[in-house]
Write a protein that holds these residues in place. Sequence first.
Motif, PDB file in Angstrom:
ATOM      1  N   VAL A 103      -0.413  10.280  21.128  1.00 23.38           N
ATOM      2  CA  VAL A 103       0.797  10.910  20.587  1.00 23.38           C
ATOM      3  C   VAL A 103       1.803   9.817  20.222  1.00 23.38           C
ATOM      4  N   TRP A 104       1.970   8.878  21.119  1.00 24.42           N
ATOM      5  CA  TRP A 104       2.909   7.775  20.866  1.00 24.42           C
ATOM      6  C   TRP A 104       2.505   7.006  19.604  1.00 24.42           C
ATOM      7  N   PHE A 105       1.218   6.699  19.507  1.00 28.50           N
ATOM      8  CA  PHE A 105       0.759   5.918  18.357  1.00 28.50           C
ATOM      9  C   PHE A 105       0.982   6.661  17.042  1.00 28.50           C
ATOM     10  N   GLY A 106       0.835   7.995  17.087  1.00 31.50           N
ATOM     11  CA  GLY A 106       1.085   8.792  15.878  1.00 31.50           C
ATOM     12  C   GLY A 106       2.514   8.609  15.393  1.00 31.50           C
ATOM     13  N   ILE A 107       3.462   8.673  16.333  1.00 31.19           N
ATOM     14  CA  ILE A 107       4.871   8.517  15.960  1.00 31.19           C
ATOM     15  C   ILE A 107       5.121   7.085  15.470  1.00 31.19           C
ATOM     16  N   PHE A 108       4.536   6.127  16.170  1.00 24.95           N
ATOM     17  CA  PHE A 108       4.668   4.719  15.750  1.00 24.95           C
ATOM     18  C   PHE A 108       4.171   4.545  14.310  1.00 24.95           C
ATOM     19  N   LEU A 109       2.980   5.080  14.042  1.00 27.66           N
ATOM     20  CA  LEU A 109       2.397   4.937  12.705  1.00 27.66           C
ATOM     21  C   LEU A 109       3.280   5.588  11.638  1.00 27.66           C
ATOM     22  N   VAL A 110       3.795   6.767  11.953  1.00 27.43           N
ATOM     23  CA  VAL A 110       4.623   7.447  10.965  1.00 27.43           C
ATOM     24  C   VAL A 110       5.883   6.633  10.690  1.00 27.43           C
ATOM     25  N   MET A 111       6.415   5.969  11.718  1.00 27.74           N
ATOM     26  CA  MET A 111       7.580   5.122  11.474  1.00 27.74           C
ATOM     27  C   MET A 111       7.210   3.919  10.604  1.00 27.74           C
ATOM     28  N   MET A 112       5.998   3.426  10.770  1.00 24.47           N
ATOM     29  CA  MET A 112       5.528   2.355   9.893  1.00 24.47           C
ATOM     30  C   MET A 112       5.435   2.858   8.451  1.00 24.47           C
TER      31      MET A 112
ATOM     32  N   LEU B 246       0.820  -1.200   0.000  1.00 22.86           N
ATOM     33  CA  LEU B 246       0.000   0.000   0.000  1.00 22.86           C
ATOM     34  C   LEU B 246       0.857   1.254   0.000  1.00 22.86           C
ATOM     35  N   ASP B 247       0.298   2.295  -0.522  1.00 22.20           N
ATOM     36  CA  ASP B 247       0.847   3.623  -0.429  1.00 22.20           C
ATOM     37  C   ASP B 247       0.856   4.017   1.061  1.00 22.20           C
ATOM     38  N   ALA B 248       1.930   4.699   1.514  1.00 20.08           N
ATOM     39  CA  ALA B 248       2.084   4.958   2.946  1.00 20.08           C
ATOM     40  C   ALA B 248       0.904   5.727   3.535  1.00 20.08           C
ATOM     41  N   LEU B 249       0.465   6.768   2.840  1.00 16.50           N
ATOM     42  CA  LEU B 249      -0.623   7.590   3.357  1.00 16.50           C
ATOM     43  C   LEU B 249      -1.924   6.787   3.434  1.00 16.50           C
ATOM     44  N   ALA B 250      -2.202   6.025   2.392  1.00 23.26           N
ATOM     45  CA  ALA B 250      -3.418   5.216   2.365  1.00 23.26           C
ATOM     46  C   ALA B 250      -3.404   4.195   3.494  1.00 23.26           C
ATOM     47  N   MET B 251      -2.237   3.601   3.708  1.00 18.46           N
ATOM     48  CA  MET B 251      -2.107   2.610   4.772  1.00 18.46           C
ATOM     49  C   MET B 251      -2.405   3.233   6.130  1.00 18.46           C
ATOM     50  N   MET B 252      -1.853   4.397   6.354  1.00 16.50           N
ATOM     51  CA  MET B 252      -2.057   5.059   7.641  1.00 16.50           C
ATOM     52  C   MET B 252      -3.528   5.386   7.859  1.00 16.50           C
ATOM     53  N   ILE B 253      -4.133   6.012   6.849  1.00 12.44           N
ATOM     54  CA  ILE B 253      -5.506   6.461   7.002  1.00 12.44           C
ATOM     55  C   ILE B 253      -6.470   5.286   7.155  1.00 12.44           C
ATOM     56  N   ALA B 254      -6.236   4.208   6.388  1.00  6.62           N
ATOM     57  CA  ALA B 254      -7.188   3.109   6.397  1.00  6.62           C
ATOM     58  C   ALA B 254      -7.113   2.277   7.674  1.00  6.62           C
ATOM     59  N   THR B 255      -5.944   2.295   8.352  1.00  7.96           N
ATOM     60  CA  THR B 255      -5.816   1.405   9.507  1.00  7.96           C
ATOM     61  C   THR B 255      -6.093   2.074  10.847  1.00  7.96           C
ATOM     62  N   ILE B 256      -6.057   3.414  10.896  1.00 13.24           N
ATOM     63  CA  ILE B 256      -6.224   4.093  12.185  1.00 13.24           C
ATOM     64  C   ILE B 256      -7.472   3.624  12.957  1.00 13.24           C
ATOM     65  N   PRO B 257      -8.661   3.609  12.328  1.00 17.63           N
ATOM     66  CA  PRO B 257      -9.853   3.284  13.132  1.00 17.63           C
ATOM     67  C   PRO B 257      -9.823   1.871  13.713  1.00 17.63           C
ATOM     68  N   ILE B 258      -9.114   0.964  13.065  1.00 12.91           N
ATOM     69  CA  ILE B 258      -9.101  -0.414  13.558  1.00 12.91           C
ATOM     70  C   ILE B 258      -7.971  -0.649  14.550  1.00 12.91           C
ATOM     71  N   VAL B 259      -6.807  -0.042  14.280  1.00 17.28           N
ATOM     72  CA  VAL B 259      -5.643  -0.351  15.107  1.00 17.28           C
ATOM     73  C   VAL B 259      -5.576   0.505  16.374  1.00 17.28           C
ATOM     74  N   TRP B 260      -6.067   1.748  16.291  1.00 17.72           N
ATOM     75  CA  TRP B 260      -5.973   2.631  17.452  1.00 17.72           C
ATOM     76  C   TRP B 260      -6.614   2.037  18.715  1.00 17.72           C
ATOM     77  N   PRO B 261      -7.823   1.404  18.631  1.00 15.96           N
ATOM     78  CA  PRO B 261      -8.398   0.811  19.840  1.00 15.96           C
ATOM     79  C   PRO B 261      -7.487  -0.241  20.481  1.00 15.96           C
ATOM     80  N   ILE B 262      -6.781  -0.993  19.637  1.00 14.55           N
ATOM     81  CA  ILE B 262      -5.880  -2.032  20.169  1.00 14.55           C
ATOM     82  C   ILE B 262      -4.742  -1.378  20.949  1.00 14.55           C
ATOM     83  N   VAL B 263      -4.105  -0.408  20.297  1.00 20.69           N
ATOM     84  CA  VAL B 263      -2.943   0.230  20.904  1.00 20.69           C
ATOM     85  C   VAL B 263      -3.352   0.964  22.182  1.00 20.69           C
ATOM     86  N   HIS B 264      -4.514   1.584  22.128  1.00 21.47           N
ATOM     87  CA  HIS B 264      -5.026   2.296  23.294  1.00 21.47           C
ATOM     88  C   HIS B 264      -5.257   1.323  24.449  1.00 21.47           C
TER      89      HIS B 264
END
Lengths: 198, 434
Positions: free
Chosen positions: B362-371, B337-355
């Motif tokens: 803030v931490w998850f944002g940095i983690f995602l950007v590194m991904m 996937l394109d990096a931006l598309a990957m980030m946007i499409a996964t946030i709603p599903i992955v954020w609850p897990i990480v939370h």
Amino acid sequence: MTEPLSLRLLDGVARGLALIAGTCVVLLSLLIVYDITARSFFSHSLEGTDELGGYTLALIGSLGLSYTLIRRGHPRIDLAFRFFPARMRAGLHVLALAAITGFALFMTDHAIGDFTETIAFGTVTNTPLQTPLWVPQAIWVFGTGFFALTAGVLTLHAALLFARDPHRLEKLYGPITVDEEVGEYTHADAPASGTKES
Amino acid sequence: MLGIGGAAIGFGLLLVLLFFGLHIATSLFLVAAFGAWWFFGDAMFQPFGTMMWGTLNNFLLVAIPLFVFMGEVLVRGGVTERMYRALSDWLTPLPGGLLHTNIAASTIFAAISGSSVATAATIGTVAFPTFRRQNYRESWVAGTVASGATLGILIPPSINLIIYGAITNTSIGKLFTAGILPGLLLSALFMLVIVLWCSLDHTIAGKREKMAPWPERRQRLKDLLPPLVIFIIVMGSIYAGWATPTEAAAVGAVAALLLVGLHGNLNFSMLKEAMLSTVTTTAMTLLVLVAAFYLNFVLGVLGVPAQVSAVVAGLDVPGWLMMLLLVALYLLLGCFLDALAMMIATIPIVWPIVHYLGYDSVWFGIFLVMMCELALITPPVGMNLYIVQSVRGRGSIDTVIVGVLPFLACILALVGLIIAFPAIVNWLPDLMHG
């Protein structure tokens, strides 16, 4: 080979609209800097730069859509379908354009819906500027409508090329190549597509 | 409501649409509209207009065109080339010589531009001719340019972080501040790898260029000032709470115009190109975001995030293992996937897990950007690989892929570090007031 007049006209208008939006970005940055200076040193504030910033963004996000489409700036993922046979690939370019036209029509329809409501209620923003909301929303409706028109015309043109000149279809409506993107920053002429398939 | 299975089907549908070459925005929208229509009928189309207007009017997102414009003006004004020369004067003596210049220049460049394309293209164009004259091993040159350019989305200002902040309602000032330390650490790791490898294998770095005479070096040092001054103005005013990120972006844009104007590189056609480029980048991002916000809304109404949390809470998997699985998942997605598309499409599903696992947004944002950084340099679709290959203009892309491998390992190592020690990310933003 030159494009039909209608396409060149569309391109010209789209570019003009994009330049208007771009000029607004420059004006907005100047306005914000003025506001910060005024508020820090002369303790008076313009009030409302936030709101104008929002309208500038809406201007880009509606007036800029067509130009971006013509310049193939809306991203597609060229991973799987680059391996497809040329004919099918060409068909997918037409399909992608048709789908984005559908999306654009949906947006325009809902923009018009919101706009008529704003007119009916005579909504004025609850801000220092008290902007009549229909003014920025009219630009929004116009921009999305023009986007739908552009997308529709490009779809037709692509469908025509599908029958007549698939090679040209790839060049005009295939995904943007990395060479072209890089060329923007290296001042080198982007290599003519067709000679260099991705 | 919609179970995990349903969400997986939706995600599968999204991938199919993307792979058949529909635009990313159209694909996101179609999946959302289909889900809405399937479960609720036409009623769920109603809020679309208001949501679109809300997205286009989002004051946080106004920072995007302003930062893009700032970067465009600086790149087109020739600031990068001058900065590159000034850095190379000072870094040549290190083992690995000029390779360090690529990393250092990318690091500084990252601080004034959020675009990987611009970074890789401009630095690559300056770098390759110089390196060839001096016989450096091409894979290392390509690897440093491609990897260095990923720093752009981690080191503020970062368009990806603005988008993340807008989607998750996280303070953009804090996200920007949080990106600084990991960004510098990563840059240091990159340089460490170069030093180690080049000390072991002397054939990587080519013949040592004589250092420029002292007065000349000192003279050119002033070329480093413009990017540094702009970075300090922008980040300083955000960190001090003196300006919002959007206001800081406007100040940065005006400062960029002034600096380039002082150098006599400001002209009408360059300004026009910078404006058109700004509009294209922003309009493209906004269209994807309009679709993404609608998709998030539909997923929310369908109860997907809550379902995901419930399922993860029910699993008896230790947190670190869960995070490793996520990293593996993102590595895999990033390959396709394109990096931006990957980030946007996964946030709603992955954020609850990480939370649920106890990390903050803030931490998850940095983690995602590194991904996303990883996604930019993993084959077969890693954007930066192709950009560098295009600038290089010869040989095979395999050389670039081999070249990025050591740096890929660095990014993974840093991801491990921030998972184990979240303070690396959270320390600086926690010091901020408010």
